[in-house]
Write a protein that holds these residues in place. Structure first.
Motif, PDB file in Angstrom:
ATOM      1  N   PHE A  76       7.675  -5.296   1.305  1.00  0.00           N
ATOM      2  CA  PHE A  76       7.052  -3.642   1.481  1.00  0.00           C
ATOM      3  C   PHE A  76       6.641  -3.026   2.793  1.00  0.00           C
ATOM      4  N   GLY A  77       7.035  -3.365   3.525  1.00  0.00           N
ATOM      5  CA  GLY A  77       6.804  -2.743   4.217  1.00  0.00           C
ATOM      6  C   GLY A  77       5.704  -3.115   5.077  1.00  0.00           C
ATOM      7  N   THR A  78       5.284  -1.712   6.035  1.00  0.00           N
ATOM      8  CA  THR A  78       3.609  -2.079   6.503  1.00  0.00           C
ATOM      9  C   THR A  78       2.895  -0.720   6.445  1.00  0.00           C
ATOM     10  N   ASP A  79       1.154  -1.197   6.497  1.00  0.00           N
ATOM     11  CA  ASP A  79       0.508   0.007   6.575  1.00  0.00           C
ATOM     12  C   ASP A  79       0.304   0.695   8.094  1.00  0.00           C
ATOM     13  N   HIS A  80      -1.148   0.849   7.660  1.00  0.00           N
ATOM     14  CA  HIS A  80      -1.332   2.154   8.894  1.00  0.00           C
ATOM     15  C   HIS A  80      -2.031   1.701  10.519  1.00  0.00           C
ATOM     16  N   ILE A  81      -1.837   0.322  10.014  1.00  0.00           N
ATOM     17  CA  ILE A  81      -2.477  -0.712  10.848  1.00  0.00           C
ATOM     18  C   ILE A  81      -1.999  -1.968  11.117  1.00  0.00           C
ATOM     19  N   GLY A  82      -1.056  -1.895  10.485  1.00  0.00           N
ATOM     20  CA  GLY A  82      -0.165  -2.912  10.849  1.00  0.00           C
ATOM     21  C   GLY A  82      -0.273  -4.033   9.469  1.00  0.00           C
ATOM     22  N   ARG A  83      -0.444  -4.206   8.152  1.00  0.00           N
ATOM     23  CA  ARG A  83      -0.897  -5.265   7.463  1.00  0.00           C
ATOM     24  C   ARG A  83       0.215  -5.551   6.357  1.00  0.00           C
ATOM     25  N   ASP A  84       0.106  -6.653   6.200  1.00  0.00           N
ATOM     26  CA  ASP A  84       1.935  -6.905   5.381  1.00  0.00           C
ATOM     27  C   ASP A  84       1.502  -6.005   3.922  1.00  0.00           C
ATOM     28  N   ILE A  85       2.557  -5.687   3.630  1.00  0.00           N
ATOM     29  CA  ILE A  85       2.386  -4.558   1.447  1.00  0.00           C
ATOM     30  C   ILE A  85       1.912  -5.710   1.221  1.00  0.00           C
ATOM     31  N   LEU A  86       3.433  -6.509   1.229  1.00  0.00           N
ATOM     32  CA  LEU A  86       3.678  -7.365  -0.553  1.00  0.00           C
ATOM     33  C   LEU A  86       2.175  -8.004  -0.241  1.00  0.00           C
ATOM     34  N   ASP A 255      -3.229   8.850   2.316  1.00  0.00           N
ATOM     35  CA  ASP A 255      -3.014  10.753   3.872  1.00  0.00           C
ATOM     36  C   ASP A 255      -1.552   9.796   4.456  1.00  0.00           C
ATOM     37  N   TYR A 256      -0.520   9.547   4.092  1.00  0.00           N
ATOM     38  CA  TYR A 256       0.515   8.532   5.138  1.00  0.00           C
ATOM     39  C   TYR A 256       1.967   8.806   3.356  1.00  0.00           C
ATOM     40  N   LEU A 257       1.527   9.306   2.375  1.00  0.00           N
ATOM     41  CA  LEU A 257       2.564   9.876   1.264  1.00  0.00           C
ATOM     42  C   LEU A 257       4.282  10.401   2.291  1.00  0.00           C
ATOM     43  N   LEU A 258       3.400  11.299   2.469  1.00  0.00           N
ATOM     44  CA  LEU A 258       4.389  11.607   3.654  1.00  0.00           C
ATOM     45  C   LEU A 258       5.566  11.423   4.079  1.00  0.00           C
ATOM     46  N   PHE A 259       5.108  10.605   5.130  1.00  0.00           N
ATOM     47  CA  PHE A 259       6.348   9.822   5.977  1.00  0.00           C
ATOM     48  C   PHE A 259       6.120   8.048   5.803  1.00  0.00           C
ATOM     49  N   ALA A 260       4.992   7.244   5.010  1.00  0.00           N
ATOM     50  CA  ALA A 260       4.969   6.248   4.696  1.00  0.00           C
ATOM     51  C   ALA A 260       4.872   5.456   2.960  1.00  0.00           C
ATOM     52  N   PRO A 261       5.409   6.400   2.662  1.00  0.00           N
ATOM     53  CA  PRO A 261       5.283   6.468   0.510  1.00  0.00           C
ATOM     54  C   PRO A 261       5.172   5.083   0.577  1.00  0.00           C
ATOM     55  N   TRP A 262       5.705   3.869   1.210  1.00  0.00           N
ATOM     56  CA  TRP A 262       5.938   2.572   0.311  1.00  0.00           C
ATOM     57  C   TRP A 262       4.381   2.355   0.377  1.00  0.00           C
ATOM     58  N   ILE A 263       3.849   2.609   1.003  1.00  0.00           N
ATOM     59  CA  ILE A 263       1.929   2.306   1.758  1.00  0.00           C
ATOM     60  C   ILE A 263       1.777   2.319   0.005  1.00  0.00           C
ATOM     61  N   SER A 264       1.870   3.503  -0.996  1.00  0.00           N
ATOM     62  CA  SER A 264       1.173   3.871  -2.061  1.00  0.00           C
ATOM     63  C   SER A 264       2.229   3.545  -3.609  1.00  0.00           C
ATOM     64  N   ILE A 265       3.236   3.877  -2.860  1.00  0.00           N
ATOM     65  CA  ILE A 265       4.288   3.897  -4.460  1.00  0.00           C
ATOM     66  C   ILE A 265       4.460   2.228  -4.376  1.00  0.00           C
ATOM     67  N   LEU A 266       5.234   1.401  -3.504  1.00  0.00           N
ATOM     68  CA  LEU A 266       5.048   0.171  -4.114  1.00  0.00           C
ATOM     69  C   LEU A 266       3.936  -0.651  -4.786  1.00  0.00           C
ATOM     70  N   PRO A 267       3.113  -0.150  -4.235  1.00  0.00           N
ATOM     71  CA  PRO A 267       1.879  -1.241  -5.166  1.00  0.00           C
ATOM     72  C   PRO A 267       1.599  -0.648  -6.915  1.00  0.00           C
ATOM     73  N   GLY A 268       2.077   0.271  -6.305  1.00  0.00           N
ATOM     74  CA  GLY A 268       1.633   1.334  -8.001  1.00  0.00           C
ATOM     75  C   GLY A 268       2.564   0.796  -8.783  1.00  0.00           C
ATOM     76  N   LEU A 269       4.219   1.391  -8.584  1.00  0.00           N
ATOM     77  CA  LEU A 269       4.716   0.310  -9.206  1.00  0.00           C
ATOM     78  C   LEU A 269       4.239  -1.096 -10.201  1.00  0.00           C
ATOM     79  N   PHE A 270       3.757  -2.340  -9.690  1.00  0.00           N
ATOM     80  CA  PHE A 270       3.420  -3.127  -9.831  1.00  0.00           C
ATOM     81  C   PHE A 270       2.399  -2.610 -10.507  1.00  0.00           C
ATOM     82  N   MET A 271       1.139  -2.372 -10.770  1.00  0.00           N
ATOM     83  CA  MET A 271       0.146  -1.758 -11.494  1.00  0.00           C
ATOM     84  C   MET A 271       1.078  -1.031 -12.724  1.00  0.00           C
TER      85      MET A 271
END
Length: 295
Positions: A76-86, A255-271
Motif C-alpha cells: 500500500f506504499g508508505t506515508d509522509h513519515i515513512g510508515r507502512d500504509i498496509l 495534503d498529499y493527494l496530488l503526488f501520493a494518492p495511495w496514502i488516502s485512496i487505498l485505506p478509503g477503499l477498505f472503508m
C-alpha cells in the motif's frame, strides 16, 4: 430412460439431504454470504493483526522511506513519515471496527431498552421519552456526532459515546414500533391471564418477538457508524496519534493527494468495502429473518 431420470433425481435428493437445512437457507441469500465473507476477513484483521505483522509497526517512522509508491515490499506504499500504509490499515481496522461495534452495542442496549419500556407501557412515560428522542433525532447524524465529540474531546471512549448517542433514537424507534405491534397480540393476553407480571412478559415474550428488526438495524447501522467514525477521525476528533484508524489515515494523506494518492485512496477503499459488506449483510438478514420482506 425413465429409470435413469429417477436415479438421477434420487442422487440429487441424496446430495441435498447431506446439506443441513440452515446451510441451504443461508446459501439462498447470496448477499448475506458475500457480505459475511468480507466482514469475516475484516474481523480476522481485527482479532489477529499479528498474523500479518509481528507487532504494531504503525508508529515506526523512517525518513528514507517517505511516500514510496505501492510495491511488493510495501503493497500500500508508505506515508509522509515513512510508515507502512498496509500495517496502519490492518491495525486501524481493529480500532475502526472496535469503535463502531462498541458504539452500536451501547446504542442498541440503551435505545432498545428505552423503546421496549416506552412502547410497552405507553402513556406519560412514552410521551416524555419520545419527546427527548425527537430532539436528538432532529439533528443530522454527522453534525450531532461532531458536536458531541467536540464537547467530550478526542478519545476512543468519547467517540464511542458520541456515535452511540447518534444511534440511540434509531434503535428506540425501531424497538418501540415492534413492541407496539407485539403487545396487542394474543400471546400477551394469554400470558397475563396466566398471572405473569409485566416485566416478565416484556423482557421474555415481547422482546424476543421484537428483536428481528433491531438486529437488522444493528447491522445496517454499523455501515453508518464506520463512516461517522471515519469522519470524526478525519476531523481530528477521533483516536489520536500514534494510534491509527481509517479516518485518521485518510486525514494523514489529505495534503498529499496530488503526488501520493495511495496514502488516502487505498485505506478509503477498505472503508468502502466494509460499508458495502455491512449493507449486504443487513439486506440479507432482513430477507432471512423477516418473511414479510420477501418479494
Amino acid at each position: 430412460m425413465l429409470e435413469v431420470e429417477l436415479n438421477k433425481s434420487k442422487r440429487i435428493e441424496n446430495k441435498k439431504s447431506m446439506i443441513p437445512n440452515w446451510l441451504r437457507t443461508l446459501i439462498k441469500h447470496k448477499t448475506l454470504v458475500v457480505g459475511s465473507f468480507f466482514i469475516f476477513i475484516f474481523f480476522i484483521f481485527t482479532l489477529f493483526p499479528t498474523l500479518f505483522f509481528a507487532k504494531d509497526i504503525t508508529i515506526q517512522t523512517n525518513s528514507t522511506l517517505r511516500m514510496l509508491a505501492p510495491s511488493l515490499e510495501h503493497p500500500f506504499g508508505t506515508d509522509h513519515i515513512g510508515r507502512d500504509i498496509l500495517s496502519r490499515v490492518i491495525w486501524g481496522t481493529r480500532v475502526s471496527l472496535g469503535i463502531s461495534v462498541g458504539a452500536m452495542m451501547l446504542a442498541m442496549i440503551v435505545g432498545g431498552t428505552l423503546g421496549l419500556i416506552s412502547g410497552y407501557f405507553g402513556g406519560i412515560l412514552d410521551n416524555v421519552i419520545g419527546r427527548i428522542i425527537d430532539v436528538l433525532y432532529s439533528f443530522p447524524s454527522q453534525i450531532l456526532g461532531i458536536f458531541i465529540a467536540g464537547i467530550l474531546g478526542p478519545s476512543v471512549k468519547n467517540v464511542i459515546i458520541a456515535i452511540a448517542i447518534v444511534f440511540i433514537p434509531v434503535f428506540y424507534r425501531t424497538m418501540r414500533g415492534s413492541v407496539v405491534k407485539e403487545k396487542e397480540r394474543e400471546y400477551v393476553e394469554a400470558a397475563r391471564s396466566l398471572g405473569m407480571n409485566d416485566t416478565y412478559i416484556m423482557f421474555v415474550h415481547v422482546l424476543r418477538n421484537s428483536i428481528v428488526p433491531v438486529t437488522v438495524q444493528f447491522t445496517v447501522g454499523l455501515a453508518v457508524a464506520i463512516q461517522l467514525e471515519a469522519a470524526l477521525g478525519f476531523l481530528g476528533l477521533g483516536v489520536q496519534p500514534p494510534a491509527a484508524s481509517w479516518g485518521s489515515i485518510l486525514n494523514d494523506g489529505i495534503d498529499y493527494l496530488l503526488f501520493a494518492p495511495w496514502i488516502s485512496i487505498l485505506p478509503g477503499l477498505f472503508m468502502v468495502l466494509a460499508v458495502f459488506s455491512f449493507n449486504l449483510i443487513g439486506d440479507g438478514l432482513r430477507d432471512l429473518l423477516d418473511p414479510h420482506s420477501e418479494k
